[in-house]
Design a protein around this motif. Structure first.
Motif, mmCIF file in Angstrom:
data_model
loop_
_atom_site.group_PDB
_atom_site.id
_atom_site.type_symbol
_atom_site.label_atom_id
_atom_site.label_comp_id
_atom_site.label_asym_id
_atom_site.label_seq_id
_atom_site.Cartn_x
_atom_site.Cartn_y
_atom_site.Cartn_z
ATOM 1 N N GLY A 290 -9.002 0.916 -6.446
ATOM 2 C CA GLY A 290 -8.939 1.487 -5.108
ATOM 3 C C GLY A 290 -8.045 0.730 -4.139
ATOM 4 O O GLY A 290 -7.916 1.115 -2.974
ATOM 5 N N PHE A 291 -7.407 -0.355 -4.611
ATOM 6 C CA PHE A 291 -6.525 -1.133 -3.740
ATOM 7 C C PHE A 291 -5.151 -0.453 -3.639
ATOM 8 O O PHE A 291 -4.650 0.103 -4.620
ATOM 9 C CB PHE A 291 -6.342 -2.556 -4.285
ATOM 10 N N ILE A 292 -4.557 -0.532 -2.461
ATOM 11 C CA ILE A 292 -3.247 0.065 -2.240
ATOM 12 C C ILE A 292 -2.172 -0.821 -2.857
ATOM 13 O O ILE A 292 -2.128 -2.027 -2.617
ATOM 14 C CB ILE A 292 -2.969 0.250 -0.736
ATOM 15 N N GLU A 293 -1.303 -0.226 -3.642
ATOM 16 C CA GLU A 293 -0.227 -0.972 -4.262
ATOM 17 C C GLU A 293 0.921 -1.155 -3.266
ATOM 18 O O GLU A 293 1.384 -0.191 -2.652
ATOM 19 C CB GLU A 293 0.268 -0.258 -5.519
ATOM 20 N N VAL A 294 1.363 -2.405 -3.105
ATOM 21 C CA VAL A 294 2.459 -2.718 -2.187
ATOM 22 C C VAL A 294 3.452 -3.642 -2.861
ATOM 23 O O VAL A 294 3.121 -4.323 -3.833
ATOM 24 C CB VAL A 294 1.951 -3.395 -0.887
ATOM 25 N N ASP A 295 4.679 -3.670 -2.303
ATOM 26 C CA ASP A 295 5.654 -4.638 -2.782
ATOM 27 C C ASP A 295 5.604 -5.874 -1.892
ATOM 28 O O ASP A 295 4.719 -6.006 -1.042
ATOM 29 C CB ASP A 295 7.054 -4.025 -2.851
ATOM 30 N N ARG A 296 6.558 -6.764 -2.032
ATOM 31 C CA ARG A 296 6.499 -8.045 -1.320
ATOM 32 C C ARG A 296 6.868 -7.949 0.151
ATOM 33 O O ARG A 296 6.758 -8.929 0.888
ATOM 34 C CB ARG A 296 7.377 -9.070 -2.042
ATOM 35 N N VAL A 297 7.311 -6.756 0.601
ATOM 36 C CA VAL A 297 7.513 -6.566 2.043
ATOM 37 C C VAL A 297 6.497 -5.559 2.588
ATOM 38 O O VAL A 297 6.697 -4.953 3.630
ATOM 39 C CB VAL A 297 8.962 -6.149 2.380
ATOM 40 N N SER A 298 5.413 -5.364 1.849
ATOM 41 C CA SER A 298 4.249 -4.574 2.272
ATOM 42 C C SER A 298 4.468 -3.067 2.230
ATOM 43 O O SER A 298 3.671 -2.307 2.785
ATOM 44 C CB SER A 298 3.798 -4.982 3.688
ATOM 45 N N ARG A 299 5.527 -2.584 1.580
ATOM 46 C CA ARG A 299 5.734 -1.143 1.464
ATOM 47 C C ARG A 299 4.804 -0.533 0.426
ATOM 48 O O ARG A 299 4.589 -1.107 -0.637
ATOM 49 C CB ARG A 299 7.182 -0.839 1.066
ATOM 50 N N THR A 300 4.286 0.650 0.730
ATOM 51 C CA THR A 300 3.553 1.439 -0.253
ATOM 52 C C THR A 300 4.537 2.377 -0.946
ATOM 53 O O THR A 300 5.751 2.322 -0.700
ATOM 54 C CB THR A 300 2.439 2.263 0.412
#
Length: 463
Positions: A290-300
């Motif tokens: 259930g966690f939102i997947e993000v990259d290293r600059v917080s983008r979904t």
């Protein structure tokens, strides 16, 4: 003027809001529980406030070691004076300080022109948030809705005897016999604090040692301290169920045995607050937990939609949440940004003594993953530690084998959360052990052990 909408007023949300306002955006924060979020109102700030009380309690009990006579009876001469804790007053102070911190943050947001809407928001489109029937458009949307304590079907909290850590501050009296299920950071912190306050504590760990994700030497020091101070630590013991039993509880273990206590505190993980938020329909990918997947600059995965904090499951610390939120706004609003680098994140376990760490681990070194040298310096050799009667703890430093660049470190001791800063700066700035070793520190000071560890590595590098 760009418009930013932020869901959640915790560290990830309010830090992002401050950055966005500073950069000239119109900012709206939608918050359900109160500015500061669970971190300020029910989790980090309250727990560390209560822990501060427990540490002071330990100081009083140990005062005799420093030649301070505070009126012990002959019977108390061996164990130290009896310290009486008013649990109601402790909890009222905890909640009062948490509320004051929340108000301070809300005032700061208001002073920067941030609009705060009390309510529960959800995405109806990638750039549209709905709150109580009102639709708000955002060129950028940040999701920072946090997480909540995981509950087991066989151990449902009732707020009276079976508790999550968010329910502790409503107790009218100190738990007489507290059973803490879970020996991770949260479980260890509360077990240590309540033992110091005067509860009889049993810590139930499903692993072979407490704090299984921390440095093994550090965990061993803390477990020894726990046991020496009277805590019962049960290793390799999995709790399968918790039941009410009159004015107490019974914790049933997987091996068929059971433990009786007055209260049970469940610290078995966190669940992200992502349910019923319209994330999948808006194109935001979540993982199996259930966690939102993000990259290293917080983008979904959805353009223009970012996420920060515990809702992402990325190193669930307030400091990381705040940095994720700031990075998101810098990136979204066109500023230069350095992607999040978890190897530079410093973390602390607020036990007594504290455990703080940053960078690579000894397991990385011994496994061959990282080619590094290690210096290990017991704190009991430090003159300032001796003055304060400090016996438990150490400074451990890691540097690259040939260049001497500082890669990480571990500190166990009083205010380790402050002492780790020097190591954290060294890791962040790629300083060498020579740089640390040539740095002046106050004498006598606990920080002197950091530079002494660096000098030992500097000598080793020259060999």
């Amino acid at each position: 003027m760009p418009r930013v909408v932020i869901l959640g007023g915790g560290p990830g949300g309010y830090e992002a809001a401050l950055v966005a306002a500073q950069l000239g955006a119109t900012v709206t924060v939608v918050d359900r529980d109160g500015i500061g979020g669970a971190c300020v109102l029910t989790d980090c700030v309250p727990s560390k406030t209560m822990i501060a009380t427990s540490v002071r309690t330990s100081y009083v009990r140990d005062a005799g070691q420093l030649g301070i006579d505070i009126g012990c009876t002959p019977e108390e001469a061996e164990t130290g004076p009896r310290v009486r804790i008013n649990a109601r007053e402790v909890n009222e102070r905890v909640k009062r300080l948490a509320t004051a911190q929340s108000v301070d943050i809300a005032d700061r947001l208001a002073a920067q022109g941030v609009e705060i809407i009390r309510g529960e928001g959800r995405l109806v489109e990638p750039h549209v948030v709905e709150v109580d029937g009102r639709r708000i458009h955002g060129d950028t949307v940040l999701i920072a809705t946090g997480a909540h304590p995981r509950e087991l079907p066989s151990a449902k909290p009732d707020g009276e005897r079976i508790l999550t850590w968010r329910q502790l501050y409503d107790l009218e009296s100190l738990p007489e016999k507290l059973i803490v299920v879970g020996s991770g950071v949260t479980g260890a912190e509360f077990a240590n604090a309540y033992q110091a306050l005067g509860s009889e504590v049993t810590l139930v760990s499903s692993r072979d040692r407490v704090l299984p994700t921390q440095d093994a030497d550090a965990a061993a020091v803390l477990e020894d301290v726990f046991r020496r101070r009277g805590m019962k630590v049960l290793g390799n013991s999995r709790a399968e169920a918790v039941e009410r039993a009159g004015d107490g509880v019974v914790v049933r273990l997987a091996d068929g045995s059971s433990i009786e206590g007055s209260h049970c505190l469940m610290t078995v993980g966190m669940i992200p607050n992502t349910a019923d938020m319209g994330l999948e329909d808006a194109g935001v990918t979540v993982d199996s937990g259930g966690f939102i997947e993000v990259d290293r600059v917080s983008r979904t995965s959805a353009p223009g939609v970012y996420a920060a904090g515990d809702v992402t499951g990325v190193n669930m610390l307030a400091s990381v949440a705040g940095m994720q939120g700031r990075i998101a706004m810098w990136h979204a609003l066109g500023e230069a940004v350095t992607p999040l680098k978890l190897s530079t994140v410093a973390a602390t376990v607020f036990t007594n003594p504290e455990l703080a760490s940053v960078g690579v681990t000894e397991a990385d070194v011994t496994s061959g993953k990282v080619d590094a040298r290690i210096a290990h310096l017991p704190l009991e050799t430090n003159s300032r530690a001796k003055m304060h009667g400090t016996r438990d703890g150490f400074v451990k430093l890691f540097c690259r084998q040939h260049t001497g660049i500082v890669l990480g470190g571990v500190v166990v001791g009083p205010r380790a959360s402050e002492l780790i800063t020097a190591v954290s700066v060294a890791v962040q700035q790629r300083l060498t052990v020579d740089d640390l070793a040539h740095t002046f520190v106050v004498y006598p000071s606990l920080s002197g052990s950091v530079t002494e560890a660096a000098r030992r590595l500097m000598k080793a590098t020259d060999d």
